[in-house]
Motif scaffolding. Structure first.
Motif, mmCIF file in Angstrom:
data_model
loop_
_atom_site.group_PDB
_atom_site.id
_atom_site.type_symbol
_atom_site.label_atom_id
_atom_site.label_comp_id
_atom_site.label_asym_id
_atom_site.label_seq_id
_atom_site.Cartn_x
_atom_site.Cartn_y
_atom_site.Cartn_z
ATOM 1 N N MET A 2 0.835 -1.201 0.000
ATOM 2 C CA MET A 2 0.000 0.000 0.000
ATOM 3 C C MET A 2 0.870 1.252 0.000
ATOM 4 S SD MET A 2 -3.134 1.174 2.523
ATOM 5 C CE MET A 2 -2.113 1.386 3.988
ATOM 6 N N THR A 3 1.900 1.303 0.838
ATOM 7 C CA THR A 3 2.726 2.505 0.994
ATOM 8 C C THR A 3 3.447 2.859 -0.301
ATOM 9 O OG1 THR A 3 3.071 1.944 3.312
ATOM 10 C CG2 THR A 3 4.594 3.534 2.349
ATOM 11 N N GLU A 4 3.524 4.169 -0.581
ATOM 12 C CA GLU A 4 4.163 4.671 -1.787
ATOM 13 C C GLU A 4 5.146 5.789 -1.437
ATOM 14 O OE1 GLU A 4 0.251 4.010 -4.675
ATOM 15 O OE2 GLU A 4 0.695 6.009 -3.867
ATOM 16 N N PRO A 5 6.073 6.093 -2.349
ATOM 17 C CA PRO A 5 6.932 7.259 -2.130
ATOM 18 C C PRO A 5 6.084 8.526 -2.071
ATOM 19 C CG PRO A 5 7.798 5.865 -3.887
ATOM 20 C CD PRO A 5 6.419 5.369 -3.590
ATOM 21 N N HIS A 6 6.559 9.509 -1.323
ATOM 22 C CA HIS A 6 5.870 10.807 -1.240
ATOM 23 C C HIS A 6 5.735 11.399 -2.642
ATOM 24 C CE1 HIS A 6 4.589 14.532 0.643
ATOM 25 N NE2 HIS A 6 5.369 15.169 -0.199
ATOM 26 N N PRO A 7 4.589 11.931 -3.001
ATOM 27 C CA PRO A 7 3.428 12.269 -2.171
ATOM 28 C C PRO A 7 2.328 11.212 -2.184
ATOM 29 C CG PRO A 7 3.193 13.339 -4.290
ATOM 30 C CD PRO A 7 4.484 12.556 -4.349
ATOM 31 N N GLY A 8 2.697 9.976 -2.446
ATOM 32 C CA GLY A 8 1.703 8.917 -2.504
ATOM 33 C C GLY A 8 1.271 8.452 -1.130
ATOM 34 N N ALA A 9 0.536 7.346 -1.103
ATOM 35 C CA ALA A 9 -0.068 6.840 0.129
ATOM 36 C C ALA A 9 0.981 6.445 1.153
ATOM 37 C CB ALA A 9 -0.950 5.644 -0.185
ATOM 38 N N GLY A 10 0.735 6.880 2.390
ATOM 39 C CA GLY A 10 1.536 6.465 3.530
ATOM 40 C C GLY A 10 0.585 6.292 4.686
ATOM 41 N N SER A 11 0.661 7.198 5.659
ATOM 42 C CA SER A 11 -0.323 7.185 6.728
ATOM 43 C C SER A 11 -1.721 7.533 6.213
ATOM 44 C CB SER A 11 0.079 8.186 7.828
ATOM 45 O OG SER A 11 1.252 7.753 8.481
ATOM 46 N N ASP A 12 -1.801 8.171 5.050
ATOM 47 C CA ASP A 12 -3.084 8.533 4.445
ATOM 48 C C ASP A 12 -3.319 7.662 3.212
ATOM 49 O OD1 ASP A 12 -5.347 9.631 3.409
ATOM 50 O OD2 ASP A 12 -4.440 11.550 2.838
ATOM 51 N N PRO A 13 -4.086 6.556 3.340
ATOM 52 C CA PRO A 13 -4.314 5.671 2.198
ATOM 53 C C PRO A 13 -5.004 6.365 1.032
ATOM 54 C CG PRO A 13 -5.002 4.630 4.263
ATOM 55 C CD PRO A 13 -4.738 6.074 4.565
ATOM 56 N N ASP A 14 -5.754 7.436 1.315
ATOM 57 C CA ASP A 14 -6.504 8.111 0.256
ATOM 58 C C ASP A 14 -5.586 8.817 -0.734
ATOM 59 O OD1 ASP A 14 -9.094 8.707 -0.827
ATOM 60 O OD2 ASP A 14 -8.792 10.786 -0.209
ATOM 61 N N ALA A 15 -4.289 8.887 -0.415
ATOM 62 C CA ALA A 15 -3.347 9.561 -1.308
ATOM 63 C C ALA A 15 -2.767 8.616 -2.362
ATOM 64 C CB ALA A 15 -2.207 10.179 -0.485
ATOM 65 N N LEU A 16 -3.376 7.466 -2.562
ATOM 66 C CA LEU A 16 -2.881 6.490 -3.535
ATOM 67 C C LEU A 16 -2.634 7.119 -4.904
ATOM 68 C CD1 LEU A 16 -5.028 3.246 -3.025
ATOM 69 C CD2 LEU A 16 -2.555 3.454 -2.761
ATOM 70 N N LEU A 17 -1.451 6.843 -5.456
ATOM 71 C CA LEU A 17 -1.115 7.281 -6.808
ATOM 72 C C LEU A 17 -1.055 6.108 -7.776
ATOM 73 C CD1 LEU A 17 1.666 9.943 -6.087
ATOM 74 C CD2 LEU A 17 -0.757 10.338 -6.594
ATOM 75 N N SER A 18 -0.689 4.928 -7.285
ATOM 76 C CA SER A 18 -0.655 3.745 -8.139
ATOM 77 C C SER A 18 -2.058 3.469 -8.666
ATOM 78 C CB SER A 18 -0.144 2.533 -7.354
ATOM 79 O OG SER A 18 1.149 2.781 -6.849
ATOM 80 N N SER A 19 -2.132 2.917 -9.875
ATOM 81 C CA SER A 19 -3.448 2.775 -10.494
ATOM 82 C C SER A 19 -3.571 1.455 -11.248
ATOM 83 C CB SER A 19 -3.698 3.933 -11.460
ATOM 84 O OG SER A 19 -2.755 3.898 -12.519
ATOM 85 N N ALA A 20 -4.829 1.081 -11.472
ATOM 86 C CA ALA A 20 -5.137 -0.080 -12.304
ATOM 87 C C ALA A 20 -6.155 0.341 -13.353
ATOM 88 C CB ALA A 20 -5.683 -1.218 -11.462
ATOM 89 N N GLU A 21 -5.926 -0.055 -14.585
ATOM 90 C CA GLU A 21 -6.818 0.271 -15.693
ATOM 91 C C GLU A 21 -7.495 -1.003 -16.173
ATOM 92 O OE1 GLU A 21 -6.535 2.005 -20.286
ATOM 93 O OE2 GLU A 21 -4.719 1.596 -19.098
#
Length: 407
Positions: free
Chosen positions: A125-144
């Motif tokens: 789940m965790t991503e490099p900043h500014p992606g998801a960390g303590s805030d899951p809603d910040a997800l940048l990874s995607s699926a099409e």
């Protein structure tokens, strides 16, 4: 299982950890090697203490969440105990999620060998900043959504256990498409998928989790529709299903390590004299021991309460797990730190394992959401509950006054 069965399992676990696992521990600061882990897991199966949390139909002991804590604490008395019993993060949390959400075919492919200890897994789940960390809603990874499946792209960071894992449960953002709402979706992805690659390891002070904490890259990673875990678009809801119990099992395991740390300190005070008196009779030492007992007992009590809530009311239990996570991560650290202080120079050396224990538990105030993030959420929930209480009281008063007026 009956209460007597739970007690018997706890006793067997206690004996197994202290007689078999503790003598097999690596030197302080070293990692458990895969061969030793497999040998210990074989021994744990023979001792009937293996996978206490997993359902019996998949090869576990079938212990419900409300009774996990005593067994997990016994396992946690050794930093490698949970690995020996196959109830270590992230596998334990993934087993719980798969048992609740996965299809029958997914359970056969992933859950059965995971419970058996034949494979390991990770959760991304965790991503490099500014992606998801303590805030899951910040997800940048995607699926099409594409013909016959999905294409995943994204960069995940700090993925515990990823090196050597057979598969990953990855959560990514998805756009709306026919019959699928916009949101987040979880996928089961084999690590040998050509679209998955390991990046550099994040080197940390803890050593207990096999497979480290590397980066994981998804580049045009195609998976079939059968790889979706649960319903598309429901990933955030499933994340809470996993994360609440996973936070609590960290508390359970590390509380076992706090108990061992206090035992080491008590043994030291029993056998040393300072300034003409037994160390255990010095007031300042007694204060430190008493505070450690208080931290252990309060942690044990809140773990028990949250575990019962997770079983009877999972939504409330998941919210309350934030309180347990903050309290236990800080209390356990204090217990180990005091034990080091009592043991003096040996406490900060390799003569005792206390310094390595401190390295294991310190990251817990950051892992599974930083304590500051949890405190923010705890405060918001408290304020919201108070507003609802006041508004509900005002509505009841209005109804009473209205009925009086009608009379």
């Amino acid at each position: 299982m009956t209460v007597q069965d739970f007690d018997a399992l706890r006793t067997r676990t206690r004996e197994f950890i202290r007689q078999v696992v503790v003598p097999s521990e690596p030197r302080p600061g070293q990692r458990l090697d895969s061969d030793t882990r497999r040998q210990l897991q074989t021994a744990a199966k023979e001792a009937h203490v293996f996978a206490p949390h997993a359902a019996e139909e998949f090869g576990g002991q079938g212990v419900p969440i409300s009774h996990w804590s005593p067994v997990f604490q016994e396992a946690g008395y050794s930093p490698i105990g949970a690995s020996a019993l196959n109830c270590m993060a992230p596998d334990e949390g993934n087993m719980h999620l798969l048992n609740l959400i996965a299809s029958a075919a997914q359970k056969d492919k992933y859950l059965v060998p995971l419970v058996a200890g034949d494979i390991r897994s990770c959760f991304a789940m965790t991503e490099p900043h500014p992606g998801a960390g303590s805030d899951p809603d910040a997800l940048l990874s995607s699926a099409e959504k594409v013909a016959g499946g999905w294409r995943i792209n994204g960069h995940k960071r700090f993925i515990s256990g990823a090196d050597g894992a057979a598969f990953v449960i990855v959560i990514v953002r998805n756009a709306a498409s026919p019959n699928i709402p916009a949101g987040a979706t979880m996928f089961l992805v084999d690590m040998i998928n050509p679209g998955v690659s390991l990046g550099e390891h994040v080197h940390t002070i803890d050593r207990a989790i096999e497979g480290g904490h590397p980066h994981v890259h998804f580049e045009d990673c195609f998976v079939p529709d059968e790889a979706v875990l649960g319903e598309p678009g429901s990933g955030f809801r499933y994340a809470q299903v996993r994360l609440g119990p996973a936070r609590l099992t960290h508390c359970m395991r590390w509380l076992g390590l706090a108990r061992r740390s206090l035992d080491l300190a008590l043994d030291r005070t029993e056998n040393r004299r300072l300034f003409g008196a037994s160390m255990k009779d010095l007031g300042i030492v007694q204060e430190m021991i008493a505070q450690s007992v208080i931290d252990i007992e309060t942690s044990d009590a809140i773990i028990t309460k949250v575990a019962e809530q997770l079983e009877s009311d999972p939504k409330r239990g998941s919210a309350l797990s934030s309180v347990a996570k903050v309290h236990c991560s800080e209390a356990i650290y204090r217990v180990i730190d005091r034990s080091m202080q009592i043991c003096g120079g040996d406490g900060v050396s390799d003569e005792l394992p206390l310094a390595s224990y401190l390295n294991e538990v310190r990251p817990f105030r950051i892992y599974d959401g930083s304590n500051e993030t949890h405190k923010w959420a705890i405060s918001r929930r408290a304020s919201r509950a108070r507003r609802v209480e006041i508004e509900g009281g005002e509505q009841r008063l209005d109804r009473v006054l209205s009925s009086v007026g009608e009379g």
